[in-house]
Design a protein around this motif. Structure first.
Motif, PDB file in Angstrom:
ATOM      1  N   UNK A   1      44.005  71.816  28.930  1.00 21.30           N
ATOM      2  CA  UNK A   1      43.553  72.970  28.154  1.00 21.30           C
ATOM      3  C   UNK A   1      44.447  74.213  28.272  1.00 21.30           C
ATOM      4  N   UNK A   2      45.319  74.245  29.284  1.00 17.77           N
ATOM      5  CA  UNK A   2      46.149  75.434  29.508  1.00 17.77           C
ATOM      6  C   UNK A   2      47.514  75.221  28.869  1.00 17.77           C
ATOM      7  N   UNK A   3      47.871  76.120  27.957  1.00 21.44           N
ATOM      8  CA  UNK A   3      49.136  76.010  27.242  1.00 21.44           C
ATOM      9  C   UNK A   3      50.033  77.209  27.538  1.00 21.44           C
ATOM     10  N   UNK A   4      51.336  76.960  27.506  1.00 24.88           N
ATOM     11  CA  UNK A   4      52.318  78.030  27.650  1.00 24.88           C
ATOM     12  C   UNK A   4      52.520  78.718  26.311  1.00 24.88           C
ATOM     13  N   UNK A   5      52.536  80.036  26.338  1.00 31.65           N
ATOM     14  CA  UNK A   5      52.876  80.824  25.142  1.00 31.65           C
ATOM     15  C   UNK A   5      54.253  81.439  25.405  1.00 31.65           C
ATOM     16  N   UNK A   6      55.298  80.907  24.778  1.00 30.76           N
ATOM     17  CA  UNK A   6      56.673  81.368  25.080  1.00 30.76           C
ATOM     18  C   UNK A   6      56.817  82.880  24.985  1.00 30.76           C
TER      19      UNK A   6
ATOM     20  N   UNK B   1      51.682  78.043  40.590  1.00 24.99           N
ATOM     21  CA  UNK B   1      50.219  78.025  40.638  1.00 24.99           C
ATOM     22  C   UNK B   1      49.630  77.448  39.350  1.00 24.99           C
ATOM     23  N   UNK B   2      50.199  77.806  38.201  1.00 22.54           N
ATOM     24  CA  UNK B   2      49.715  77.264  36.932  1.00 22.54           C
ATOM     25  C   UNK B   2      49.953  75.760  36.880  1.00 22.54           C
ATOM     26  N   UNK B   3      51.099  75.311  37.399  1.00 20.80           N
ATOM     27  CA  UNK B   3      51.375  73.876  37.437  1.00 20.80           C
ATOM     28  C   UNK B   3      50.350  73.130  38.275  1.00 20.80           C
ATOM     29  N   UNK B   4      49.997  73.679  39.426  1.00 22.98           N
ATOM     30  CA  UNK B   4      48.978  73.056  40.278  1.00 22.98           C
ATOM     31  C   UNK B   4      47.608  73.073  39.607  1.00 22.98           C
ATOM     32  N   UNK B   5      47.290  74.195  38.946  1.00 24.29           N
ATOM     33  CA  UNK B   5      46.011  74.299  38.241  1.00 24.29           C
ATOM     34  C   UNK B   5      45.927  73.260  37.133  1.00 24.29           C
ATOM     35  N   UNK B   6      46.986  73.107  36.364  1.00 20.27           N
ATOM     36  CA  UNK B   6      47.002  72.109  35.286  1.00 20.27           C
ATOM     37  C   UNK B   6      46.787  70.696  35.832  1.00 20.27           C
ATOM     38  N   UNK B   7      47.432  70.407  36.942  1.00 18.69           N
ATOM     39  CA  UNK B   7      47.292  69.073  37.530  1.00 18.69           C
ATOM     40  C   UNK B   7      45.844  68.804  37.919  1.00 18.69           C
ATOM     41  N   UNK B   8      45.173  69.815  38.476  1.00 16.24           N
ATOM     42  CA  UNK B   8      43.786  69.626  38.910  1.00 16.24           C
ATOM     43  C   UNK B   8      42.827  69.558  37.729  1.00 16.24           C
ATOM     44  N   UNK B   9      43.135  70.276  36.640  1.00 15.35           N
ATOM     45  CA  UNK B   9      42.272  70.227  35.465  1.00 15.35           C
ATOM     46  C   UNK B   9      42.368  68.892  34.746  1.00 15.35           C
ATOM     47  N   UNK B  10      43.539  68.276  34.790  1.00 13.08           N
ATOM     48  CA  UNK B  10      43.703  66.958  34.177  1.00 13.08           C
ATOM     49  C   UNK B  10      43.829  67.002  32.662  1.00 13.08           C
TER      50      UNK B  10
ATOM     51  N   UNK C   1      55.397  85.152  26.434  1.00  9.31           N
ATOM     52  CA  UNK C   1      54.174  85.933  26.615  1.00  9.31           C
ATOM     53  C   UNK C   1      53.502  85.582  27.928  1.00  9.31           C
ATOM     54  N   UNK C   2      52.997  84.352  28.040  1.00 13.38           N
ATOM     55  CA  UNK C   2      52.256  83.940  29.233  1.00 13.38           C
ATOM     56  C   UNK C   2      51.588  82.616  29.001  1.00 13.38           C
ATOM     57  N   UNK C   3      50.247  82.581  29.175  1.00  8.76           N
ATOM     58  CA  UNK C   3      49.490  81.336  29.043  1.00  8.76           C
ATOM     59  C   UNK C   3      48.186  81.591  28.301  1.00  8.76           C
ATOM     60  N   UNK C   4      47.619  80.514  27.767  1.00 12.20           N
ATOM     61  CA  UNK C   4      46.334  80.598  27.067  1.00 12.20           C
ATOM     62  C   UNK C   4      45.557  79.339  27.365  1.00 12.20           C
ATOM     63  N   UNK C   5      44.225  79.466  27.477  1.00  7.43           N
ATOM     64  CA  UNK C   5      43.382  78.296  27.584  1.00  7.43           C
ATOM     65  C   UNK C   5      42.658  78.130  26.261  1.00  7.43           C
ATOM     66  N   UNK C   6      42.601  76.906  25.761  1.00  8.04           N
ATOM     67  CA  UNK C   6      41.998  76.643  24.465  1.00  8.04           C
ATOM     68  C   UNK C   6      40.520  76.993  24.482  1.00  8.04           C
ATOM     69  N   UNK C   7      40.084  77.676  23.432  1.00  6.47           N
ATOM     70  CA  UNK C   7      38.670  78.069  23.331  1.00  6.47           C
ATOM     71  C   UNK C   7      37.843  76.865  22.968  1.00  6.47           C
TER      72      UNK C   7
END
Length: 217
Positions: A204-209, A191-200, A211-217
């Motif tokens: 803005x979405x990065x993997x935090x090893x 789902x995150x992979x699909x979301x990243x593709x749509x955001x282009x 832990x999980x994920x973060x979107x840049x503020x």
């Protein structure tokens, strides 16, 4: 009306909670910021009461970060840091009211009641960061003004990330927010992979090893 009370002094936390419940409020109580953060996700609150200096950091920094994500719950700071500069800092960085310790329980309850009346007014429900605009009411997402077509799961994941923009969100929290039942083991990554593709790009979405994920503020 539901109130969140965050105070590390157990006796004072009990006194505040008892006073608010006696005035007819439902109350969630926390002794530190991580617990408060969890409670804010479990329930909707009409007002949040924070001591300033808590295990996990200064509540002022926490509230300021939450405000940048579009969080609108009224906040009352209860603190021994009562000089004018501290009060101004509290109001300028996300607080709605500021009550110095020691205080009368009746005054605290009256201030909470006043803030709850404000929270009953219509609030903007739009989150913005990294060029992304998420409208929680219409469930619409735009980037650079372009409407994106997201699935329900992708929208829920993005909403969770944007609510804590700049702070890593654990895989567990993301799964709990986006799926009513436990999904397959790789569902989140897909789902995150699909979301990243749509955001282009820029992404803005990065993997935090680990832990999980973060979107840049």
């Amino acid at each position: 009306m539901r109130i969140l009370v965050t105070e590390d002094d157990a006796d004072l936390r009990l006194a505040i909670t008892t006073s608010l419940r006696g005035a007819g409020f439902a109350v969630d109580a926390a002794g530190d910021l991580p617990t408060a953060d969890e409670l804010l996700w479990v329930n909707d609150h009409d007002c949040a009461v924070f001591d300033r200096l808590l295990p996990g950091g200064d509540a002022l920094d926490y509230v300021e970060r939450k405000r940048r994500t579009g969080w609108t719950v009224p906040v009352l700071f209860l603190t021994a840091l009562g000089d004018p500069a501290q009060r101004l800092a509290g109001l300028r960085r996300g607080g709605d009211d500021y009550l110095e310790k020691p205080f009368l329980a009746e005054e605290m309850v009256a201030r909470v009641r006043s803030l709850c009346r404000r929270s009953g007014q219509p609030q903007a429900a739009v989150l913005r960061c990294a060029g992304v605009e998420l409208d929680t009411g219409r469930r619409e997402v735009r980037r650079a003004g372009v409407l994106l077509s997201l699935t329900r799961t992708e929208f829920d994941l993005l909403e969770r990330l944007m609510t804590d923009a700049g702070r890593p969100v654990t895989r567990r929290d993301l799964v709990a927010h986006a799926w009513p039942d436990p999904p397959s083991s790789n569902a989140l990554d897909v789902a995150i992979g699909n979301l990243r593709r749509k955001l282009g790009e820029p992404q803005p979405v990065r993997t935090v090893p680990k832990v999980g994920y973060v979107i840049d503020a």
